[in-house]
Write a protein that holds these residues in place. Structure first.
Motif, PDB file in Angstrom:
ATOM      1  N   MET A 185      -5.765  -5.206  -2.710  1.00  0.00           N
ATOM      2  CA  MET A 185      -5.212  -4.623  -1.400  1.00  0.00           C
ATOM      3  C   MET A 185      -6.780  -4.315  -0.975  1.00  0.00           C
ATOM      4  O   MET A 185      -6.744  -2.814  -1.135  1.00  0.00           O
ATOM      5  N   PRO A 186      -7.418  -5.244  -1.430  1.00  0.00           N
ATOM      6  CA  PRO A 186      -9.095  -4.572  -1.964  1.00  0.00           C
ATOM      7  C   PRO A 186      -9.558  -3.265  -0.243  1.00  0.00           C
ATOM      8  O   PRO A 186     -10.386  -2.239  -0.552  1.00  0.00           O
ATOM      9  N   ASN A 187      -9.062  -3.777   1.010  1.00  0.00           N
ATOM     10  CA  ASN A 187      -9.476  -2.831   2.443  1.00  0.00           C
ATOM     11  C   ASN A 187      -8.709  -2.951   2.806  1.00  0.00           C
ATOM     12  O   ASN A 187      -8.768  -2.221   4.041  1.00  0.00           O
ATOM     13  N   LEU A 188      -6.790  -1.893   1.851  1.00  0.00           N
ATOM     14  CA  LEU A 188      -6.324  -1.240   2.293  1.00  0.00           C
ATOM     15  C   LEU A 188      -7.278   0.496   2.375  1.00  0.00           C
ATOM     16  O   LEU A 188      -7.883   1.471   2.058  1.00  0.00           O
ATOM     17  N   GLU A 189      -6.200   0.671   3.712  1.00  0.00           N
ATOM     18  CA  GLU A 189      -7.122   1.733   4.156  1.00  0.00           C
ATOM     19  C   GLU A 189      -6.184   2.770   4.658  1.00  0.00           C
ATOM     20  O   GLU A 189      -6.628   4.401   3.962  1.00  0.00           O
ATOM     21  N   VAL A 190      -5.189   2.885   4.706  1.00  0.00           N
ATOM     22  CA  VAL A 190      -3.462   3.752   5.204  1.00  0.00           C
ATOM     23  C   VAL A 190      -1.984   3.346   3.940  1.00  0.00           C
ATOM     24  O   VAL A 190      -1.761   2.497   4.054  1.00  0.00           O
ATOM     25  N   MET A 191      -1.927   4.493   3.489  1.00  0.00           N
ATOM     26  CA  MET A 191      -1.166   4.361   1.789  1.00  0.00           C
ATOM     27  C   MET A 191      -0.299   5.538   2.590  1.00  0.00           C
ATOM     28  O   MET A 191       0.195   5.955   2.542  1.00  0.00           O
ATOM     29  N   ARG A 192       1.235   4.293   2.508  1.00  0.00           N
ATOM     30  CA  ARG A 192       2.381   5.728   2.950  1.00  0.00           C
ATOM     31  C   ARG A 192       3.533   6.041   1.504  1.00  0.00           C
ATOM     32  O   ARG A 192       3.624   4.697   1.351  1.00  0.00           O
ATOM     33  N   ILE A 193       3.400   6.768   0.907  1.00  0.00           N
ATOM     34  CA  ILE A 193       4.334   7.205  -0.466  1.00  0.00           C
ATOM     35  C   ILE A 193       5.838   8.210   0.348  1.00  0.00           C
ATOM     36  O   ILE A 193       5.183   8.853   0.827  1.00  0.00           O
TER      37      ILE A 193
END
Length: 464
Positions: free
Chosen positions: A247-255
């Motif tokens: 996902m080249p333009n991933l900005e926000v991630m939740r784990i």
């Protein structure tokens, strides 16, 4: 309870490999079927569908032949609006390309009806092309297994670039070769009564001590999730240019870490630092981690995961939001309090050589910081080179509702917390409040300058 031995369970790995679709074979068969259907279509021959019913092949219609059709005409703008509503879900889409196990879902998620009208894409080619863009841009996605993340590489790269947010649900797995109960800590969450029993998979006892005992697939699973986000293979890619990530333009991630209790695990493996700080380092603007243990291994993991963020990135750590039950399925845990920090936000000033960026003048050209927040923040007398404004979610379950928070660049903590703690320990007196303190960042005297370094260390240790 002694910490579990961290291992990738061979039985689960074998099941994932067995269940993995044979991509190359499927592509070959799909191309062959497409060629055969095209030959049949040219010759006006029908073919049976999966229900055994023969479909009638209609000739291609021209614009003039469809102008007198009985179907009512709608402007393209209205049709696109309908298409947008049909392909946007109010809930995250779970494992968009893979099969989801029931034990990875909450009761509410299992009972939800279809949230999108995906069959709309089969209406015509124009709606198919426009609808795919809307589907990947207007929805958020939750991945509950490493396999589902890897399957995402089947999506065309042009659509993977449109994904801005992703949620990884890492559910710790436990194995034992003896019939004995294992439980979560008593203080895992305030809404959990007693010590819930873990769901433990029974394994055969082997005649070697190397593979006996209580085992878990937790930190290695987190590593596998992150490694699945690395650049997939792209046939014909120019090796002179970097390969784009999944996902080249991933900005926000939740784990979401599920069943990661205190004092249950050993320290995370060294691979976590490699993938978080190097392979995927400096790539996110915001990271939310729930369920992170409060012990030393949990603190070490939080530090490693902060490497995913760009400079000035926002990191939020929250109490567990899910718990995996022994009888299967997940239970939702409520909570609103969380710890927020900005990462690597201190900036060098000309003439002050105390920051590592001074040694690399082109650092921000290669690794740009997180973009500044949009909008006008409120006025603060402490706004200076030492502070930075960030828009922080009021509640992590509704991240679109945000409020302005002023952060201290050096400690990374909200400025109000730093200032209140300083007043409590008399690091700031009334004269300092009026005249300001000498700033360790720029050497000037102004409100909101640096506090005692001992205080910074104490605050940092307390928050971790």
């Amino acid at each position: 309870m002694n910490p579990a031995w961290e291992v990738r369970d061979q039985a689960d790995q074998a099941e994932d490999y067995y269940s993995h679709p044979l991509r190359a074979k499927n592509r070959e068969l799909e191309e062959e079927n497409f060629k055969l259907k095209r030959i049949l279509r040219k010759n006006g021959i029908t073919w049976p569908n999966k229900y055994g019913i023969h479909q009638t092949v209609s000739r291609k219609r021209t614009r003039s032949s469809t102008s007198n059709a009985s179907i009512p005409y709608l402007p393209p703008e209205i049709m696109l609006k309908i298409l947008s509503y049909s392909l946007a879900s109010r809930y995250p889409i779970i494992d968009p390309l893979g099969e989801t196990k029931k034990e990875h879902l909450t009761p509410d998620e299992r009972g939800r009806p279809n949230q999108i009208a995906i069959h709309f894409l089969a209406t015509c080619k124009a709606y198919y092309e426009e609808g795919k863009k809307m589907f990947w841009t207007q929805n958020t996605f939750t991945f509950t297994s490493v396999q589902s993340v890897k399957l995402f590489s089947e999506v065309d790269a042009s659509y993977r670039r449109l994904v801005k947010q992703a949620n990884l649900r890492v559910i710790a797995r436990f194995y034992d070769d003896e019939d004995r109960p294992h439980r979560l800590p008593r203080d895992h969450h305030e809404q959990v009564n007693g010590r819930p029993r873990l769901r433990v998979t029974r394994r055969a006892k082997e005649p070697t001590l190397a593979r006996r005992g209580f085992r878990t697939y937790a930190w290695y699973q987190l590593v596998d999730f992150l490694e699945a986000l690395l650049p997939p293979h792209i046939p014909g890619h120019d090796h002179a240019t970097p390969r784009p990530r999944l996902m080249p333009n991933l900005e926000v991630m939740r784990i979401d870490l599920v069943n990661f209790g205190d004092d249950m695990f050993q320290y995370p493996p060294a691979q976590l630092h490699d993938v978080a700080s190097h392979q995927l380092g400096c790539s996110l603007n915001e990271l939310i981690v729930t369920g992170l243990p409060g012990d030393d291994p949990g603190s070490r993991t939080g530090t490693e995961l902060s490497g995913l963020l760009k400079d000035d990135g926002l990191m939020i750590t929250h109490a567990p939001t899910l718990i995996a039950l022994k009888q299967g399925g997940l239970r939702v845990l409520q909570g609103s309090a969380f710890v927020k920090k900005v990462v690597r936000s201190m900036r060098p000033v000309t003439g002050v050589n105390h920051h590592h960026h001074d040694d690399h003048p082109d650092y921000f050209d290669e690794f740009p910081p997180a973009p500044p927040e949009e909008g006008d923040p409120p006025y603060s007398q402490y706004l200076s080179c030492r502070t930075i404004w960030k828009r922080v979610p009021i509640w992590i379950e509704q991240p679109h509702k945000r409020q302005w928070v002023l952060f201290d660049r050096v400690s990374g903590l909200p400025w109000e917390d730093v200032r209140d703690e300083a007043l409590m320990f008399d690091f700031i007196d009334d004269e300092d409040e009026d005249d300001g303190i000498m700033c360790e960042n720029c050497g000037e005297i102004h409100p909101g300058a640096i506090l005692a370094e001992e205080l910074m260390d104490d605050l940092y240790d307390d928050e971790i």
